[in-house]
Write an enzyme that holds these catalytic residues in place. Structure first.
Site, short mmCIF file in Angstrom:
data_model
loop_
_atom_site.label_atom_id
_atom_site.label_comp_id
_atom_site.label_asym_id
_atom_site.label_seq_id
_atom_site.Cartn_x
_atom_site.Cartn_y
_atom_site.Cartn_z
N LYS A 65 0.80 -1.01 0.15
CA LYS A 65 -0.07 -0.16 -0.29
C LYS A 65 0.79 1.33 0.09
O LYS A 65 2.05 1.27 0.42
CB LYS A 65 -0.86 0.08 1.26
CG LYS A 65 -1.91 -1.13 1.17
CD LYS A 65 -2.95 -1.05 2.45
CE LYS A 65 -4.00 -2.20 2.45
NZ LYS A 65 -5.15 -2.04 3.23
N TYR B 67 -12.49 -2.97 -3.34
CA TYR B 67 -13.20 -2.66 -2.04
C TYR B 67 -14.63 -2.49 -2.35
O TYR B 67 -15.26 -1.65 -1.41
CB TYR B 67 -12.67 -1.60 -1.19
CG TYR B 67 -11.00 -1.69 -0.83
CD1 TYR B 67 -10.96 -3.01 -0.38
CD2 TYR B 67 -10.03 -0.87 -0.98
CE1 TYR B 67 -9.40 -3.39 0.33
CE2 TYR B 67 -8.77 -1.10 -0.45
CZ TYR B 67 -8.45 -2.19 0.02
OH TYR B 67 -7.25 -2.56 0.59
N PHE C 240 -15.82 5.13 6.17
CA PHE C 240 -14.37 5.41 6.14
C PHE C 240 -13.91 5.15 4.56
O PHE C 240 -12.82 5.32 4.25
CB PHE C 240 -13.48 4.32 7.17
CG PHE C 240 -13.74 3.05 6.96
CD1 PHE C 240 -13.17 2.35 5.69
CD2 PHE C 240 -14.79 2.25 7.56
CE1 PHE C 240 -13.39 1.10 5.71
CE2 PHE C 240 -14.71 1.10 7.41
CZ PHE C 240 -14.16 0.27 6.55
N ARG D 57 -2.13 -14.59 3.95
CA ARG D 57 -2.98 -13.93 4.98
C ARG D 57 -2.44 -14.20 6.29
O ARG D 57 -2.72 -13.25 7.10
CB ARG D 57 -4.43 -14.61 4.69
CG ARG D 57 -5.21 -14.16 3.53
CD ARG D 57 -5.74 -12.86 3.68
NE ARG D 57 -6.89 -12.48 4.79
CZ ARG D 57 -7.68 -11.48 4.73
NH1 ARG D 57 -7.27 -10.63 3.73
NH2 ARG D 57 -8.63 -11.36 5.58
N THR E 40 -6.46 -7.39 10.18
CA THR E 40 -6.52 -5.91 9.61
C THR E 40 -6.00 -4.93 10.38
O THR E 40 -5.34 -4.10 9.78
CB THR E 40 -8.14 -5.62 9.15
OG1 THR E 40 -8.67 -6.82 8.58
CG2 THR E 40 -8.00 -4.52 8.32
N ARG F 90 1.68 -6.99 9.41
CA ARG F 90 0.84 -5.93 10.35
C ARG F 90 1.32 -5.73 11.48
O ARG F 90 1.39 -4.79 12.10
CB ARG F 90 -0.76 -6.10 10.03
CG ARG F 90 -1.16 -6.05 8.45
CD ARG F 90 -2.46 -6.61 8.25
NE ARG F 90 -2.99 -5.86 6.87
CZ ARG F 90 -4.10 -6.38 6.44
NH1 ARG F 90 -4.65 -7.49 7.12
NH2 ARG F 90 -4.50 -6.08 5.35
N ASN G 4 -2.10 -0.30 7.06
CA ASN G 4 -1.75 -1.75 7.36
C ASN G 4 -0.97 -2.52 6.45
O ASN G 4 -0.97 -3.54 6.19
CB ASN G 4 -2.87 -2.42 7.71
CG ASN G 4 -3.93 -2.57 6.86
OD1 ASN G 4 -3.84 -1.97 5.49
ND2 ASN G 4 -5.00 -3.20 7.01
N HIS H 294 -2.23 -5.34 1.32
CA HIS H 294 -3.21 -6.19 0.97
C HIS H 294 -3.03 -7.69 0.64
O HIS H 294 -1.98 -7.60 -0.19
CB HIS H 294 -4.29 -5.39 -0.22
CG HIS H 294 -5.32 -6.24 -0.75
ND1 HIS H 294 -6.43 -6.58 -0.26
CD2 HIS H 294 -5.25 -7.30 -1.75
CE1 HIS H 294 -7.16 -7.27 -0.87
NE2 HIS H 294 -6.53 -7.94 -1.84
N GLU I 8 -8.81 -11.00 -8.13
CA GLU I 8 -7.92 -9.77 -7.90
C GLU I 8 -6.65 -10.06 -8.87
O GLU I 8 -6.08 -8.92 -9.47
CB GLU I 8 -7.69 -9.82 -6.37
CG GLU I 8 -8.97 -9.49 -5.43
CD GLU I 8 -8.58 -9.39 -4.04
OE1 GLU I 8 -7.21 -9.99 -3.63
OE2 GLU I 8 -9.33 -9.25 -3.41
P1 IDP Z 1 -8.08 -6.71 4.97
O1 IDP Z 1 -7.23 -5.98 4.21
O2 IDP Z 1 -7.85 -7.43 6.34
O3 IDP Z 1 -8.99 -7.94 4.15
P2 IDP Z 1 -11.00 -5.66 4.90
O4 IDP Z 1 -11.96 -5.94 5.97
O5 IDP Z 1 -11.38 -6.30 3.50
O6 IDP Z 1 -9.36 -6.10 5.72
O7 IDP Z 1 -10.67 -4.18 4.75
C1 IDP Z 1 -9.79 -3.75 3.32
C2 IDP Z 1 -9.21 -2.54 3.93
O8 IDP Z 1 -9.86 -1.20 4.27
C3 IDP Z 1 -8.29 -2.66 5.04
O9 IDP Z 1 -6.88 -3.40 4.84
C4 IDP Z 1 -7.97 -1.29 5.77
O10 IDP Z 1 -7.03 -0.61 5.00
C5 IDP Z 1 -9.38 -0.81 5.65
N1 IDP Z 1 -10.21 -0.74 6.59
C6 IDP Z 1 -11.08 -1.83 6.97
N2 IDP Z 1 -11.67 -1.55 7.99
C7 IDP Z 1 -11.47 -0.15 8.19
C8 IDP Z 1 -12.01 0.76 9.26
O11 IDP Z 1 -12.53 0.39 10.12
N3 IDP Z 1 -11.48 1.93 9.27
C9 IDP Z 1 -10.53 2.56 8.31
N4 IDP Z 1 -9.93 1.57 7.35
C10 IDP Z 1 -10.48 0.31 7.19
MG MG Z 2 -10.21 -7.75 2.70
#
Ligand code: IDP
Ligand code: MG
Length: 155
Positions: free
Chosen positions: A11, A51, A59, A87, A93, A104, A114, A117, A128
């Site tokens: 990222k 996304y 957000f 993963r 996350t 992370r 974080n 992805h 993807e």
């Molecule tokens: P993941 O990346 O662990 O699969 P996802 O739920 O798919 O998590 O969310 C995608 C990305 O969106 C996360 O990696 C993070 O950067 C962002 N994200 C997820 N939840 C939040 C939140 O509550 N606040 C801000 N950003 C978030």
């Molecule tokens: Mg995800």
């Protein structure tokens, strides 16, 4: 079991922090094969698709901005059970909840910034990889170290 490919994005937080090489090195040291690698600038369209499960969340606009702040580095990584392996390497996350030893957990204190992805299952990995790579950008060579990475009946 079997060789799988998965998508990783480094990222913009990772690009800005000068961690591209370090994070790629973690995947290399694990023994994953880099089947594809490129830098690309993301835009609204690709992020709304990538996304899609988050488009309605409050957000989301901030997430989109953060993902467009610099180009990202897209990686296609291959290994046995690579989707789950990567993963697990990424960790949960939120970087504040992710355990030390995960990417992370070791490099992030944020729920958004974080570092990586990583595709979360076989269907998403397939979609993807196709979203971020043209077929000819995924290269089918074999590492001469396969016999040191795996037992012969593992792959
Ligand atoms: P993941 O990346 O662990 O699969 P996802 O739920 O798919 O998590 O969310 C995608 C990305 O969106 C996360 O990696 C993070 O950067 C962002 N994200 C997820 N939840 C939040 C939140 O509550 N606040 C801000 N950003 C978030
Ligand atoms: Mg995800």
């Amino acid at each position: 079991m079997g060789l799988e490919k998965t998508l990783v994005l480094l990222k913009p937080c990772t690009v800005n922090r000068g961690l591209i090489g370090e994070i790629i090195g973690i995947f290399e040291k694990k023994g994953l094969r880099i089947a594809g690698m490129k830098m690309m600038q993301l835009d609204d369209a690709i992020l709304e698709e990538h996304y899609a499960h988050l488009v309605g969340r409050p957000f989301f606009p901030g997430l989109k901005r953060s993902m467009m702040a610099t180009p990202v580095v897209a990686l296609a990584l291959e290994g046995v059970d690579a989707i789950e392996v990567v993963r697990q390497m990424a960790g949960p996350t939120n970087g504040r909840k992710a355990l030390p030893g995960t990417i992370r957990g070791d490099y992030s204190v944020s729920g958004q910034q974080n570092i990586v992805h990583a595709s979360d299952g076989p269907e998403t990995a397939k979609a993807e990889l196709a979203r971020f790579f043209k077929p000819e950008e995924i290269l089918e060579y074999s590492l001469c170290t396969m016999g040191s990475l795996y037992a012969s009946d593992e792959y």
